[in-house]
Design a protein around this motif. Structure first.
Motif, PDB file in Angstrom:
ATOM      1  N   VAL A  40       0.837  -1.203   0.000  1.00 30.46           N
ATOM      2  CA  VAL A  40       0.000   0.000   0.000  1.00 30.46           C
ATOM      3  C   VAL A  40       0.867   1.245   0.000  1.00 30.46           C
ATOM      4  O   VAL A  40       0.615   2.192  -0.733  1.00 30.46           O
ATOM      5  N   LEU A  41       1.913   1.239   0.811  1.00 31.09           N
ATOM      6  CA  LEU A  41       2.783   2.403   0.916  1.00 31.09           C
ATOM      7  C   LEU A  41       3.504   2.679  -0.392  1.00 31.09           C
ATOM      8  O   LEU A  41       3.726   3.837  -0.753  1.00 31.09           O
ATOM      9  N   ASN A  42       3.843   1.630  -1.135  1.00 25.17           N
ATOM     10  CA  ASN A  42       4.493   1.811  -2.431  1.00 25.17           C
ATOM     11  C   ASN A  42       3.557   2.422  -3.459  1.00 25.17           C
ATOM     12  O   ASN A  42       4.004   3.126  -4.358  1.00 25.17           O
ATOM     13  N   SER A  43       2.264   2.169  -3.341  1.00 28.59           N
ATOM     14  CA  SER A  43       1.322   2.708  -4.319  1.00 28.59           C
ATOM     15  C   SER A  43       0.749   4.060  -3.907  1.00 28.59           C
ATOM     16  O   SER A  43       0.444   4.883  -4.754  1.00 28.59           O
ATOM     17  N   GLN A  44       0.575   4.277  -2.615  1.00 30.19           N
ATOM     18  CA  GLN A  44       0.055   5.563  -2.144  1.00 30.19           C
ATOM     19  C   GLN A  44       0.611   5.855  -0.758  1.00 30.19           C
ATOM     20  O   GLN A  44       0.279   5.183   0.207  1.00 30.19           O
ATOM     21  N   ASP A  45       1.462   6.822  -0.686  1.00 29.50           N
ATOM     22  CA  ASP A  45       2.099   7.173   0.582  1.00 29.50           C
ATOM     23  C   ASP A  45       1.138   7.977   1.435  1.00 29.50           C
ATOM     24  O   ASP A  45       0.590   8.975   0.996  1.00 29.50           O
ATOM     25  N   SER A  46       0.902   7.505   2.651  1.00 24.56           N
ATOM     26  CA  SER A  46       0.070   8.254   3.585  1.00 24.56           C
ATOM     27  C   SER A  46       0.695   8.188   4.966  1.00 24.56           C
ATOM     28  O   SER A  46       1.381   7.228   5.303  1.00 24.56           O
ATOM     29  N   GLU A  47       0.450   9.212   5.743  1.00 23.53           N
ATOM     30  CA  GLU A  47       1.012   9.262   7.087  1.00 23.53           C
ATOM     31  C   GLU A  47       0.473   8.124   7.954  1.00 23.53           C
ATOM     32  O   GLU A  47       1.208   7.517   8.725  1.00 23.53           O
ATOM     33  N   GLN A  48      -0.801   7.821   7.804  1.00 25.43           N
ATOM     34  CA  GLN A  48      -1.421   6.761   8.598  1.00 25.43           C
ATOM     35  C   GLN A  48      -0.807   5.399   8.261  1.00 25.43           C
ATOM     36  O   GLN A  48      -0.513   4.599   9.154  1.00 25.43           O
ATOM     37  N   THR A  49      -0.599   5.135   6.972  1.00 27.77           N
ATOM     38  CA  THR A  49      -0.002   3.869   6.550  1.00 27.77           C
ATOM     39  C   THR A  49       1.444   3.776   7.036  1.00 27.77           C
ATOM     40  O   THR A  49       1.871   2.728   7.524  1.00 27.77           O
ATOM     41  N   SER A  50       2.174   4.875   6.930  1.00 27.74           N
ATOM     42  CA  SER A  50       3.564   4.895   7.396  1.00 27.74           C
ATOM     43  C   SER A  50       3.645   4.615   8.890  1.00 27.74           C
ATOM     44  O   SER A  50       4.497   3.844   9.341  1.00 27.74           O
ATOM     45  N   ARG A  51       2.758   5.229   9.648  1.00 30.54           N
ATOM     46  CA  ARG A  51       2.756   5.033  11.099  1.00 30.54           C
ATOM     47  C   ARG A  51       2.412   3.584  11.457  1.00 30.54           C
ATOM     48  O   ARG A  51       3.025   2.990  12.328  1.00 30.54           O
ATOM     49  N   ARG A  52       1.428   3.014  10.765  1.00 31.78           N
ATOM     50  CA  ARG A  52       1.049   1.620  11.043  1.00 31.78           C
ATOM     51  C   ARG A  52       2.193   0.677  10.671  1.00 31.78           C
ATOM     52  O   ARG A  52       2.445  -0.301  11.370  1.00 31.78           O
ATOM     53  N   LEU A  53       2.888   0.971   9.576  1.00 31.54           N
ATOM     54  CA  LEU A  53       4.031   0.152   9.166  1.00 31.54           C
ATOM     55  C   LEU A  53       5.127   0.206  10.232  1.00 31.54           C
ATOM     56  O   LEU A  53       5.732  -0.822  10.555  1.00 31.54           O
ATOM     57  N   GLU A  54       5.378   1.372  10.792  1.00 33.25           N
ATOM     58  CA  GLU A  54       6.352   1.499  11.876  1.00 33.25           C
ATOM     59  C   GLU A  54       5.926   0.658  13.079  1.00 33.25           C
ATOM     60  O   GLU A  54       6.754  -0.013  13.702  1.00 33.25           O
ATOM     61  N   ASP A  55       4.645   0.710  13.412  1.00 33.23           N
ATOM     62  CA  ASP A  55       4.130  -0.059  14.557  1.00 33.23           C
ATOM     63  C   ASP A  55       4.282  -1.562  14.342  1.00 33.23           C
ATOM     64  O   ASP A  55       4.718  -2.288  15.238  1.00 33.23           O
ATOM     65  N   VAL A  56       3.914  -2.026  13.164  1.00 34.83           N
ATOM     66  CA  VAL A  56       4.002  -3.464  12.861  1.00 34.83           C
ATOM     67  C   VAL A  56       5.470  -3.891  12.820  1.00 34.83           C
ATOM     68  O   VAL A  56       5.818  -4.963  13.326  1.00 34.83           O
ATOM     69  N   SER A  57       6.331  -3.062  12.264  1.00 35.16           N
ATOM     70  CA  SER A  57       7.762  -3.369  12.217  1.00 35.16           C
ATOM     71  C   SER A  57       8.321  -3.504  13.628  1.00 35.16           C
ATOM     72  O   SER A  57       9.057  -4.454  13.931  1.00 35.16           O
ATOM     73  N   TYR A  58       7.971  -2.570  14.489  1.00 36.29           N
ATOM     74  CA  TYR A  58       8.429  -2.609  15.878  1.00 36.29           C
ATOM     75  C   TYR A  58       7.920  -3.877  16.568  1.00 36.29           C
ATOM     76  O   TYR A  58       8.672  -4.568  17.261  1.00 36.29           O
ATOM     77  N   THR A  59       6.657  -4.184  16.370  1.00 38.48           N
ATOM     78  CA  THR A  59       6.066  -5.363  17.002  1.00 38.48           C
ATOM     79  C   THR A  59       6.750  -6.641  16.520  1.00 38.48           C
ATOM     80  O   THR A  59       7.025  -7.548  17.317  1.00 38.48           O
ATOM     81  N   LEU A  60       7.039  -6.734  15.236  1.00 39.07           N
ATOM     82  CA  LEU A  60       7.748  -7.901  14.707  1.00 39.07           C
ATOM     83  C   LEU A  60       9.144  -8.011  15.317  1.00 39.07           C
ATOM     84  O   LEU A  60       9.586  -9.114  15.661  1.00 39.07           O
ATOM     85  N   CYS A  61       9.822  -6.900  15.466  1.00 33.65           N
ATOM     86  CA  CYS A  61      11.160  -6.923  16.069  1.00 33.65           C
ATOM     87  C   CYS A  61      11.092  -7.402  17.514  1.00 33.65           C
ATOM     88  O   CYS A  61      11.892  -8.236  17.941  1.00 33.65           O
ATOM     89  N   VAL A  62      10.145  -6.896  18.268  1.00 33.44           N
ATOM     90  CA  VAL A  62       9.998  -7.305  19.666  1.00 33.44           C
ATOM     91  C   VAL A  62       9.616  -8.785  19.744  1.00 33.44           C
ATOM     92  O   VAL A  62      10.173  -9.543  20.536  1.00 33.44           O
ATOM     93  N   ALA A  63       8.686  -9.210  18.899  1.00 35.05           N
ATOM     94  CA  ALA A  63       8.190 -10.591  18.938  1.00 35.05           C
ATOM     95  C   ALA A  63       9.257 -11.604  18.551  1.00 35.05           C
ATOM     96  O   ALA A  63       9.199 -12.767  18.964  1.00 35.05           O
ATOM     97  N   THR A  64      10.245 -11.171  17.760  1.00 29.87           N
ATOM     98  CA  THR A  64      11.278 -12.099  17.301  1.00 29.87           C
ATOM     99  C   THR A  64      12.621 -11.875  17.990  1.00 29.87           C
ATOM    100  O   THR A  64      13.573 -12.618  17.741  1.00 29.87           O
ATOM    101  N   GLY A  65      12.711 -10.851  18.822  1.00 31.94           N
ATOM    102  CA  GLY A  65      13.958 -10.574  19.522  1.00 31.94           C
ATOM    103  C   GLY A  65      15.054 -10.042  18.626  1.00 31.94           C
ATOM    104  O   GLY A  65      16.236 -10.305  18.847  1.00 31.94           O
ATOM    105  N   THR A  66      14.676  -9.303  17.597  1.00 33.81           N
ATOM    106  CA  THR A  66      15.646  -8.740  16.657  1.00 33.81           C
ATOM    107  C   THR A  66      15.611  -7.224  16.733  1.00 33.81           C
ATOM    108  O   THR A  66      14.745  -6.640  17.389  1.00 33.81           O
TER     109      THR A  66
END
Length: 86
Positions: free
Chosen positions: A22-48
């Protein structure tokens, strides 16, 4: 190290991939923020500490991953003879 259950990791990986698309096709602040949140959660969940390592770790723990799954490597890296014949 604790690792999140595959039932938690699978939806996170899918959401991350969808958000990147979605971010590659249409950049939005809301999408960027959610991507940051999911990225952080994945890092915490995997210990990376970075999203690339988190995705590799998460995919390794999903059903169907092999103990020595090197599917993220290019085929040339898997078989040196194949690379020489190319």
């Amino acid at each position: 190290m604790l690792m999140a259950h595959p039932a938690v990791l699978h939806p996170l990986v899918e959401e991350y991939e969808a958000l990147v698309t979605v971010l590659n096709s249409q950049d939005s602040e809301q999408t960027s923020r959610r991507l940051e949140d999911v990225s952080y959660t994945l890092c915490v969940a995997t210990g990376t500490r970075d999203i690339d390592a988190a995705l590799v770790a998460a995919r390794f723990h999903l059903p169907g991953a092999l103990p020595y799954d090197d599917s993220i490597l290019a085929p040339d890296h898997l078989d040196p003879e194949a690379a020489a014949s190319s």
